[in-house]
Scaffold this motif. Structure first.
Motif, PDB file in Angstrom:
ATOM      1  N   PRO A   8      -3.061   2.986  -8.411  1.00  7.87           N
ATOM      2  CA  PRO A   8      -4.061   2.175  -7.705  1.00  7.87           C
ATOM      3  C   PRO A   8      -3.489   0.808  -7.343  1.00  7.87           C
ATOM      4  O   PRO A   8      -2.719   0.227  -8.104  1.00  7.87           O
ATOM      5  N   GLN A   9      -3.859   0.298  -6.181  1.00  6.16           N
ATOM      6  CA  GLN A   9      -3.320  -0.986  -5.755  1.00  6.16           C
ATOM      7  C   GLN A   9      -3.755  -2.107  -6.697  1.00  6.16           C
ATOM      8  O   GLN A   9      -3.026  -3.069  -6.912  1.00  6.16           O
ATOM      9  N   GLY A  10      -4.927  -1.963  -7.278  1.00  4.89           N
ATOM     10  CA  GLY A  10      -5.404  -2.978  -8.225  1.00  4.89           C
ATOM     11  C   GLY A  10      -4.496  -3.074  -9.453  1.00  4.89           C
ATOM     12  O   GLY A  10      -4.235  -4.168  -9.960  1.00  4.89           O
ATOM     13  N   SER A  11      -4.013  -1.927  -9.913  1.00  8.83           N
ATOM     14  CA  SER A  11      -3.104  -1.922 -11.067  1.00  8.83           C
ATOM     15  C   SER A  11      -1.798  -2.628 -10.717  1.00  8.83           C
ATOM     16  O   SER A  11      -1.218  -3.346 -11.540  1.00  8.83           O
ATOM     17  N   PHE A  12      -1.367  -2.417  -9.479  1.00 10.25           N
ATOM     18  CA  PHE A  12      -0.124  -3.051  -9.033  1.00 10.25           C
ATOM     19  C   PHE A  12      -0.267  -4.566  -9.016  1.00 10.25           C
ATOM     20  O   PHE A  12       0.580  -5.299  -9.533  1.00 10.25           O
ATOM     21  N   THR A  13      -1.349  -5.050  -8.434  1.00  5.17           N
ATOM     22  CA  THR A  13      -1.532  -6.502  -8.314  1.00  5.17           C
ATOM     23  C   THR A  13      -1.810  -7.146  -9.667  1.00  5.17           C
ATOM     24  O   THR A  13      -1.498  -8.330  -9.864  1.00  5.17           O
ATOM     25  N   ARG A  32       0.832  -1.211   0.000  1.00  4.90           N
ATOM     26  CA  ARG A  32       0.000   0.000   0.000  1.00  4.90           C
ATOM     27  C   ARG A  32       0.860   1.252   0.000  1.00  4.90           C
ATOM     28  O   ARG A  32       0.563   2.231  -0.692  1.00  4.90           O
ATOM     29  N   ASP A  33       1.930   1.240   0.789  1.00  3.56           N
ATOM     30  CA  ASP A  33       2.826   2.394   0.863  1.00  3.56           C
ATOM     31  C   ASP A  33       3.502   2.645  -0.483  1.00  3.56           C
ATOM     32  O   ASP A  33       3.670   3.799  -0.908  1.00  3.56           O
ATOM     33  N   ILE A  34       3.885   1.570  -1.155  1.00  3.96           N
ATOM     34  CA  ILE A  34       4.540   1.698  -2.459  1.00  3.96           C
ATOM     35  C   ILE A  34       3.572   2.291  -3.482  1.00  3.96           C
ATOM     36  O   ILE A  34       3.917   3.207  -4.242  1.00  3.96           O
ATOM     37  N   CYS A  35       2.344   1.789  -3.491  1.00  4.26           N
ATOM     38  CA  CYS A  35       1.337   2.299  -4.431  1.00  4.26           C
ATOM     39  C   CYS A  35       1.025   3.763  -4.151  1.00  4.26           C
ATOM     40  O   CYS A  35       0.875   4.572  -5.074  1.00  4.26           O
TER      41      CYS A  35
END
Length: 203
Positions: free
Chosen positions: A11-16, A2-5
């Motif tokens: 968005p965290q969804g894009s990261f995952t 979360r901190d990285i995003c």
């Protein structure tokens, strides 16, 4: 994550969706870091204005300067991940092993050139010396982080270039100091021996 995003504004969804696992993300970070490190290696080891042995010294000095900028608190990501993840992730362990092998090859080539030029003893294989150099340097960096100072790095550089990477036929500083003390002691003892010889002759 979360901190990285949040820091990246993503968005965290894009990261995952992009990174299927934390391992995949860590591997990408590791590759980016190694690309940066290879640039530093190239800067030092490809410098034709220096001899091969001088290039090895130059690399260690460049890294020392980078570590100083971080106030001796941040070490080498490759060494840190080797300690923290190699026993937990087969994927990262394999990637780290591949990185060390590629890293070693670059140094082995420079060491072999130094041996051919008569700057470094050829008693040991260049690849083995490269392994020793990198492993020992990483250990010195870990010690530096504990001490938050450059003493371990400077100690390593001084000792390694007066022993393992000493130019053949030269005396190291310690040898010169010991030899100097021996000569002084010998000079002091000489009159005593002469006196004994005179007494023997007198008899």
């Amino acid at each position: 994550m979360r901190d990285i995003c949040a820091a990246a504004g993503a968005p965290q969804g894009s990261f995952t969706n992009h990174f299927r696992s934390k391992e995949a993300f860590a591997e990408e970070v590791l590759d980016q870091y190694f690309d940066y490190l290879k640039g530093l290696v190239k800067q030092a080891l490809n410098d034709e204005t220096r001899t091969p042995r001088q290039r090895l010294k130059r690399y260690l000095d460049i890294i020392t300067g980078k570590l100083e900028c971080d106030r001796w608190r941040i070490g080498c990501l490759i060494g840190d991940l080797s300690l923290e993840t190699s026993s937990q992730s087969k994927r990262l362990r394999a990637r780290l092993d591949a990185i060390f092998q590629e890293w070693r090859t670059q140094f082995a080539s420079c060491i072999a050139a130094a041996q051919s030029a008569g700057e470094v003893d050829s008693k040991f294989d260049a690849t083995e010396l490269a392994e020793f150099l990198l492993a020992s340097w990483e250990g010195a960096i870990l010690r530096m982080k504990v001490e938050q100072g450059p003493a371990a790095l400077e100690r390593f550089k001084t000792i390694v270039f007066e022993t393992v990477f000493k130019t053949p036929g030269t005396l190291n500083t310690r040898t010169r100091r010991v030899s100097g003390r021996s000569r002084k002691r010998g000079a002091k003892r000489a009159p005593g021996r002469a006196a004994v010889n005179l007494k023997a002759d007198w008899r």
